[in-house]
Motif scaffolding. Structure first.
Motif, mmCIF file in Angstrom:
data_model
loop_
_atom_site.group_PDB
_atom_site.id
_atom_site.type_symbol
_atom_site.label_atom_id
_atom_site.label_comp_id
_atom_site.label_asym_id
_atom_site.label_seq_id
_atom_site.Cartn_x
_atom_site.Cartn_y
_atom_site.Cartn_z
ATOM 1 N N ASP A 58 0.826 -1.208 0.000
ATOM 2 C CA ASP A 58 0.000 0.000 0.000
ATOM 3 C C ASP A 58 0.862 1.261 0.000
ATOM 4 O OD1 ASP A 58 -1.552 -2.256 1.270
ATOM 5 O OD2 ASP A 58 -3.141 -0.775 1.019
ATOM 6 N N ASN A 59 1.843 1.281 0.895
ATOM 7 C CA ASN A 59 2.775 2.407 0.981
ATOM 8 C C ASN A 59 4.184 1.880 0.722
ATOM 9 O OD1 ASN A 59 0.798 4.474 1.927
ATOM 10 N ND2 ASN A 59 0.657 3.067 3.667
ATOM 11 N N LEU A 60 4.403 1.463 -0.522
ATOM 12 C CA LEU A 60 5.634 0.764 -0.869
ATOM 13 C C LEU A 60 6.869 1.601 -0.585
ATOM 14 C CD1 LEU A 60 7.062 -1.689 -2.027
ATOM 15 C CD2 LEU A 60 6.745 -0.710 -4.312
ATOM 16 N N GLU A 61 6.850 2.865 -0.973
ATOM 17 C CA GLU A 61 8.035 3.698 -0.785
ATOM 18 C C GLU A 61 8.374 3.827 0.699
ATOM 19 O OE1 GLU A 61 9.946 7.956 -2.268
ATOM 20 O OE2 GLU A 61 7.984 7.278 -3.005
ATOM 21 N N GLU A 62 7.365 4.027 1.517
ATOM 22 C CA GLU A 62 7.574 4.137 2.962
ATOM 23 C C GLU A 62 8.170 2.837 3.531
ATOM 24 O OE1 GLU A 62 4.603 4.327 6.764
ATOM 25 O OE2 GLU A 62 4.243 5.777 5.155
ATOM 26 N N THR A 63 7.683 1.711 3.043
ATOM 27 C CA THR A 63 8.189 0.411 3.508
ATOM 28 C C THR A 63 9.647 0.202 3.088
ATOM 29 O OG1 THR A 63 5.983 -0.553 3.395
ATOM 30 C CG2 THR A 63 7.833 -2.081 3.414
ATOM 31 N N LEU A 64 9.969 0.596 1.864
ATOM 32 C CA LEU A 64 11.336 0.428 1.383
ATOM 33 C C LEU A 64 12.305 1.319 2.150
ATOM 34 C CD1 LEU A 64 10.694 0.283 -2.479
ATOM 35 C CD2 LEU A 64 11.171 -1.637 -0.931
ATOM 36 N N VAL A 65 11.864 2.518 2.471
ATOM 37 C CA VAL A 65 12.703 3.432 3.259
ATOM 38 C C VAL A 65 12.914 2.870 4.665
ATOM 39 C CG1 VAL A 65 12.783 5.713 4.348
ATOM 40 C CG2 VAL A 65 12.079 5.498 1.956
ATOM 41 N N LYS A 66 11.878 2.240 5.199
ATOM 42 C CA LYS A 66 11.960 1.698 6.562
ATOM 43 C C LYS A 66 12.920 0.514 6.654
ATOM 44 C CE LYS A 66 9.059 -0.410 10.163
ATOM 45 N NZ LYS A 66 7.664 -0.797 10.532
ATOM 46 N N TYR A 67 12.829 -0.438 5.703
ATOM 47 C CA TYR A 67 13.627 -1.664 5.795
ATOM 48 C C TYR A 67 14.916 -1.618 4.995
ATOM 49 C CZ TYR A 67 9.575 -3.601 8.149
ATOM 50 O OH TYR A 67 8.558 -3.825 9.042
#
Length: 275
Positions: A58-67
């Motif tokens: 859903d929030n792919l960019e946010e997830t990629l930045v997080k992990y």
């Protein structure tokens, strides 16, 4: 190296376990509204706690930045990369996609984006080393026996969506090139697809003459072969930019056959088998 994985089908789950053993898997991605969202991977694989979260795209960019994964391995569907390649490029996450069904336009778009955004993509429908060796063998057979009739048999499990498989089409293209024909000509190499049971993957080339027959067969005994290939591709693409195929991962891109050994002084570049 930190890897993100999307696609937890039959093969994807085996890939996930392989990556966990390599201590490389940092996050698993799933589709929106997936019942797996929010779980630890161990709950899905029925294993002890793995500390590998499952997150939706859903929030792919946010997830990629997080992990902060270095590479994403894709065993999902063509739509994921079509919709999210730009986001992956923006987050500087290189990609290995083992998905089939991409169009030439998809591949061209990825090539342009990889060059502009300076990130790396491996298109890997033929992800095992054995299949890549088979591609070369098929082209050599076509070079040496151009008067034979060639056929490709493509066997896979009943749930495989594409028929013929991307690998079978690659093999047919390799044969066409060996015969000196374009893949857009009318007389294409016939492909016979079988979808039954839980066949892991078997591809066969039949080269039939009037008095004898050559068979070249690749059989995957375990889906771990795909997991091993995906991990090798991820290690290869780490830190690279541009578009690649498994021939590059396995070092087969510059393989040549001296045709003079067979009565002609011209060298034939077999890397074109991967067109």
């Amino acid at each position: 190296m930190k890897i993100a994985l999307i696609g937890l089908g039959t093969t994807g789950k085996i890939v996930a376990e392989f990556l966990v053993k390599e201590q490389a898997l940092s996050v698993v991605l799933c589709r929106k509204n997936s019942p797996d969202a929010g779980k630890d991977l161990s709950e899905i694989l029925h294993r002890p706690y793995m500390a590998v979260p499952v997150e939706t795209i859903d929030n792919l960019e946010e997830t990629l930045v997080k992990y902060k994964p270095d590479v994403l391995i894709d065993f999902s569907s063509p739509s994921f990369l079509r919709e999210n390649l730009t986001t992956l490029a923006r987050c500087n996450v290189n990609v290995v996609t083992a998905v089939t069904g991409y169009t030439q336009m998809d591949i061209k778009r990825a090539k342009v984006l990889a060059r502009k955004q300076k990130f790396g993509v491996v298109f890997a429908p033929n992800i095992t080393r054995g299949v890549n060796v088979m591609l070369l063998m098929a082209q050599i057979a076509a070079i040496l026996q151009p008067d034979y009739d060639f056929q490709v048999i493509d066997e896979n499990h009943r749930n495989k969506k594409d028929s013929p498989s991307g690998t079978a089409e690659k093999i047919a293209t390799a044969i066409m090139k060996g015969l000196g024909k374009r893949s857009d000509e009318d007389e294409l190499v016939p492909i016979h697809s079988i979808r039954a049971g839980d066949i892991t993957g078997r591809h066969k080339v039949l080269a039939c003459g009037l008095y004898d027959q050559i068979e070249i067969t690749h059989t995957a005994f375990s889906r771990k072969a795909y997991a091993e290939g995906a991990y090798k591709a991820a290690c290869f693409i780490l830190g690279k930019t541009g578009l690649y195929e498994m021939k590059d991962v396995y070092g087969l891109g510059n393989y040549t056959c001296a045709k003079e050994r067979f009565g002609d002084a011209t060298e034939l570049p077999l890397s074109n088998a991967y067109a």
